[in-house]
Design a protein around this motif. Structure first.
Motif, PDB file in Angstrom:
ATOM      1  N   UNK A  54      14.304  -7.975  -4.649  1.00 32.36           N
ATOM      2  CA  UNK A  54      14.680  -7.190  -5.562  1.00 32.36           C
ATOM      3  C   UNK A  54      13.315  -6.551  -6.256  1.00 32.36           C
ATOM      4  N   UNK A  55      12.353  -7.323  -6.365  1.00 28.46           N
ATOM      5  CA  UNK A  55      11.138  -6.897  -6.576  1.00 28.46           C
ATOM      6  C   UNK A  55      10.282  -6.103  -5.741  1.00 28.46           C
ATOM      7  N   UNK A  56      10.438  -6.646  -4.383  1.00 30.95           N
ATOM      8  CA  UNK A  56       9.781  -5.665  -3.344  1.00 30.95           C
ATOM      9  C   UNK A  56      10.157  -4.206  -3.306  1.00 30.95           C
ATOM     10  N   UNK A  57      11.500  -4.192  -3.294  1.00 30.56           N
ATOM     11  CA  UNK A  57      12.377  -2.861  -3.086  1.00 30.56           C
ATOM     12  C   UNK A  57      11.514  -1.588  -3.884  1.00 30.56           C
ATOM     13  N   UNK A  58      11.387  -1.829  -4.948  1.00 27.20           N
ATOM     14  CA  UNK A  58      10.809  -0.516  -5.731  1.00 27.20           C
ATOM     15  C   UNK A  58       9.278  -0.313  -5.374  1.00 27.20           C
ATOM     16  N   UNK A  59       8.581  -1.214  -5.076  1.00 26.01           N
ATOM     17  CA  UNK A  59       7.196  -1.237  -4.570  1.00 26.01           C
ATOM     18  C   UNK A  59       6.926  -0.419  -3.120  1.00 26.01           C
ATOM     19  N   UNK A  60       8.262  -0.930  -2.374  1.00 28.73           N
ATOM     20  CA  UNK A  60       7.937  -0.198  -1.112  1.00 28.73           C
ATOM     21  C   UNK A  60       8.582   1.021  -1.117  1.00 28.73           C
ATOM     22  N   UNK A  61       9.380   1.451  -2.076  1.00 26.79           N
ATOM     23  CA  UNK A  61       9.862   2.915  -2.176  1.00 26.79           C
ATOM     24  C   UNK A  61       8.524   3.804  -2.599  1.00 26.79           C
ATOM     25  N   UNK A  62       7.609   2.997  -3.465  1.00 29.25           N
ATOM     26  CA  UNK A  62       6.443   3.790  -4.019  1.00 29.25           C
ATOM     27  C   UNK A  62       5.408   4.053  -2.843  1.00 29.25           C
ATOM     28  N   UNK A  63       5.299   2.920  -2.041  1.00 32.01           N
ATOM     29  CA  UNK A  63       4.336   2.949  -1.167  1.00 32.01           C
ATOM     30  C   UNK A  63       4.616   3.964  -0.148  1.00 32.01           C
ATOM     31  N   UNK A  64       5.914   4.175   0.040  1.00 31.17           N
ATOM     32  CA  UNK A  64       6.293   4.933   1.422  1.00 31.17           C
ATOM     33  C   UNK A  64       6.172   6.692   1.036  1.00 31.17           C
ATOM     34  N   UNK A  65       6.021   6.889  -0.368  1.00 36.24           N
ATOM     35  CA  UNK A  65       6.000   8.269  -1.009  1.00 36.24           C
ATOM     36  C   UNK A  65       4.298   8.238  -1.184  1.00 36.24           C
ATOM     37  N   UNK A  66       3.537   7.416  -0.925  1.00 36.57           N
ATOM     38  CA  UNK A  66       2.150   7.561  -1.044  1.00 36.57           C
ATOM     39  C   UNK A  66       1.224   7.811   0.029  1.00 36.57           C
ATOM     40  N   UNK A  67       0.827   9.271   0.147  1.00 34.54           N
ATOM     41  CA  UNK A  67       0.485   9.520   1.347  1.00 34.54           C
ATOM     42  C   UNK A  67      -1.133   9.143   1.209  1.00 34.54           C
ATOM     43  N   UNK A 227      15.500  -5.936  16.943  1.00 26.93           N
ATOM     44  CA  UNK A 227      14.741  -4.961  16.379  1.00 26.93           C
ATOM     45  C   UNK A 227      14.966  -3.649  17.100  1.00 26.93           C
ATOM     46  N   UNK A 228      14.091  -2.625  16.881  1.00 29.99           N
ATOM     47  CA  UNK A 228      12.718  -2.794  16.297  1.00 29.99           C
ATOM     48  C   UNK A 228      12.443  -3.018  14.902  1.00 29.99           C
ATOM     49  N   UNK A 229      13.342  -2.477  14.060  1.00 27.10           N
ATOM     50  CA  UNK A 229      13.273  -2.201  12.690  1.00 27.10           C
ATOM     51  C   UNK A 229      14.153  -3.134  11.788  1.00 27.10           C
ATOM     52  N   UNK A 230      14.160  -3.339  10.560  1.00 26.94           N
ATOM     53  CA  UNK A 230      14.991  -3.625   9.436  1.00 26.94           C
ATOM     54  C   UNK A 230      15.188  -2.281   8.630  1.00 26.94           C
ATOM     55  N   UNK A 231      16.136  -1.621   8.800  1.00 25.67           N
ATOM     56  CA  UNK A 231      16.517  -0.517   7.935  1.00 25.67           C
ATOM     57  C   UNK A 231      17.295  -0.642   6.809  1.00 25.67           C
ATOM     58  N   UNK A 232      16.642  -0.377   5.551  1.00 24.32           N
ATOM     59  CA  UNK A 232      17.295  -0.987   4.247  1.00 24.32           C
ATOM     60  C   UNK A 232      18.676  -0.297   4.137  1.00 24.32           C
ATOM     61  N   UNK A 233      19.446  -1.347   3.531  1.00 21.56           N
ATOM     62  CA  UNK A 233      21.020  -1.104   3.585  1.00 21.56           C
ATOM     63  C   UNK A 233      21.392   0.061   2.800  1.00 21.56           C
ATOM     64  N   UNK A 234      20.288   0.495   1.974  1.00 24.98           N
ATOM     65  CA  UNK A 234      20.640   1.770   1.210  1.00 24.98           C
ATOM     66  C   UNK A 234      20.504   3.129   1.809  1.00 24.98           C
ATOM     67  N   UNK A 235      19.778   3.006   3.216  1.00 22.09           N
ATOM     68  CA  UNK A 235      19.889   3.718   4.193  1.00 22.09           C
ATOM     69  C   UNK A 235      21.002   4.318   5.149  1.00 22.09           C
TER      70      UNK A 235
END
Length: 326
Positions: A54-67, A227-235
């Protein structure tokens, strides 16, 4: 390296050359971000991320958008199993057509039923199971998990090694006695598992009353390429409507929708949680569709290459290698 996955990012475990594996944020256009550095957590693992999903999810979203982050090309990095689970819950006999095919393949030579009669009887059994809401879940070992591109060693004792490509749910928060309605809230994401089975040791020949021997038939080292990946359930819009396909040496063996599952992801997670506590990073395998080696009369052997894919989750490729005698 693998087929594209759904959504903007996924989680993986990668390493550079002979370096230590690290948790990574991976984008569908082939970039990887070392999350130990990005989150200033030198000892971080993917399972550690799932411990606070729950805490990691928003941070990962922000990192994914940070070029501007310190991205590196995915090409050239080694891909490991995306998570080290503490527990592996495996669901058997969960695809209607698969169960019917296995029943026919395992018929005794003196079975008086015709093929059509056998198929009709097992179909009726499947209908009763669905009505009684009793999935079949057993326990696998985490030591059987290997990477999505690693060689699979076929033990010398395995007479009938077989493939079973499966959708695997990855748990994102402790789940105990959760309802079907809330079960998917405990799933952080999805990945691919090939739940290999030695058909010759599934049933105990010496003590038939005991039944199945899953330790022997399913838990050799490397028998669960993951694997190869864990794709978030939201996707993943609907885990009950994904295509599961496996090719053996380029020839399609399995190609079925998860719509053929008797029990969906929510029902299996809920059922397992009624007895056991599911922990972050645990895997819940949901069974394999029709098209296994027993059905085709062709089991795995040295040199075989398996290509497995599930809609939105990418693809894995593993080569079978016969165990070398010592």
């Amino acid at each position: 390296m693998s087929a594209p996955f759904a959504g903007p990012f996924a989680l993986g475990t990668l390493s550079a050359h002979d370096g230590a594996p690290f948790p990574a944020l991976v984008t569908s256009d082939g970039r990887a971000l070392d999350l130990r550095t990005a989150l200033d957590a030198p000892a971080l693992t993917v399972r550690g991320l799932l411990e606070d999903w729950a805490g990691a999810w928003p941070r990962l979203q922000a990192l994914a958008a940070d070029v501007s982050s310190d991205w590196q090309p995915l090409q050239g990095l080694r891909v490991h199993a995306p998570v080290e689970p503490r527990q592996v819950f495996q669901s058997g006999a969960n695809y209607r057509q698969h169960v019917i095919d296995l029943e026919v393949a395992h018929r005794s030579p003196d079975d008086p039923r015709t093929v059509e009669e056998a198929r009709a009887e097992i179909a009726a059994v499947m209908d009763r199971r669905a009505a009684e809401d009793l999935p079949y879940v057993f326990i696998g070992l985490s030591s059987a998990v290997t990477g999505p591109y690693d060689d699979v060693v076929l033990p010398a004792w395995a007479e009938q090694p077989d493939w079973e490509l499966e959708l695997a749910a990855v748990i994102g928060r402790p789940a105990y006695q959760v309802s079907v309605e809330e079960a998917l809230e405990y799933v952080a994401g999805y990945t691919i598992a090939n739940d290999l089975t030695d058909r010759a040791t599934v049933f105990r020949r010496d003590m038939k009353a005991i039944g199945t021997d899953w330790l022997r038939s399913k838990n050799a080292p490397g028998f669960t390429p993951l694997g190869p990946w864990i794709v978030p359930a939201e996707s993943i819009a609907d885990p009950g409507d994904l295509r599961v396909s496996l090719k053996l040496n380029g020839e399609t063996m399995q190609d079925e929708s998860t719509k053929d599952m008797i029990f969906g992801v929510a029902r299996i997670v809920s059922y397992a949680s009624q007895t056991a506590q599911l922990l972050p990073g645990d895997l819940v395998l949901t069974g394999s569709p029709a098209g296994n080696g027993m059905h085709w009369g062709r089991l795995l052997r040295d040199g075989d290459v398996m290509d497995g894919a599930i809609t939105g989750l990418g693809a894995q490729r593993t080569r079978c290698v016969a165990e070398q005698s010592s």
